[in-house]
Design an enzyme around this catalytic site. Structure first.
Site, short mmCIF file in Angstrom:
data_model
loop_
_atom_site.label_atom_id
_atom_site.label_comp_id
_atom_site.label_asym_id
_atom_site.label_seq_id
_atom_site.Cartn_x
_atom_site.Cartn_y
_atom_site.Cartn_z
N VAL A 81 0.82 -1.21 0.00
CA VAL A 81 0.00 0.00 0.00
C VAL A 81 0.86 1.26 0.00
O VAL A 81 0.40 2.33 0.36
CB VAL A 81 -1.01 0.01 1.17
CG1 VAL A 81 -2.07 -1.05 0.96
CG2 VAL A 81 -0.33 -0.14 2.49
N LEU A 88 3.97 4.00 0.84
CA LEU A 88 4.56 4.55 2.07
C LEU A 88 3.48 5.16 2.95
O LEU A 88 3.40 6.37 3.13
CB LEU A 88 5.63 5.59 1.72
CG LEU A 88 6.99 5.04 1.36
CD1 LEU A 88 7.96 6.18 1.03
CD2 LEU A 88 7.57 4.18 2.46
N HIS A 89 2.61 4.30 3.48
CA HIS A 89 1.60 4.76 4.42
C HIS A 89 2.21 4.76 5.83
O HIS A 89 3.43 4.64 5.97
CB HIS A 89 0.34 3.88 4.33
CG HIS A 89 0.57 2.48 4.79
ND1 HIS A 89 0.37 2.09 6.09
CD2 HIS A 89 1.01 1.39 4.13
CE1 HIS A 89 0.67 0.81 6.21
NE2 HIS A 89 1.07 0.36 5.02
N ALA A 90 1.41 4.85 6.84
CA ALA A 90 1.90 5.09 8.20
C ALA A 90 2.97 4.11 8.69
O ALA A 90 4.03 4.55 9.15
CB ALA A 90 0.72 5.09 9.17
#
Length: 92
Positions: free
Chosen positions: A12, A14-16
């Site tokens: 997904v 560079l999410h959290a």
């Protein structure tokens, strides 16, 4: 100045969670590192130690980013950061 490219491997982007892992690794380095999407001017590069910068980059799975750093150990530092970005951190 040292420069490396990396292809974002996390499913997904560079999410959290992956961004947090990456920023923590950058924060441990004694040099400043910048990040930008491939093809963007170097002047548009953002501070790679800032979670807000990383999140606003909007890098998705398969996107190519450019890391830049200057100073002693820059090549080794960038190599370690590329390894992080090219690992699917969502699978771990």
């Amino acid at each position: 100045m040292s420069e490396r490219t990396a292809v974002i491997a996390s499913r997904v982007g560079l999410h959290a969670r992956p961004a947090g892992i990456f920023v923590a690794a950058v924060g441990e380095l004694p040099i400043e590192v910048t990040i930008a999407m491939a093809g963007e001017p170097a002047d548009d590069a953002m501070d790679a130690s800032s979670i807000l910068s990383i999140m606003s980059l909007g890098a998705s799975n398969g996107d190519t980013v450019v890391l830049r750093a200057e100073g002693n150990g820059a090549d080794e530092a960038l190599a370690s950061l590329v390894k992080i970005l090219e690992t699917d951190l969502d699978a771990e």
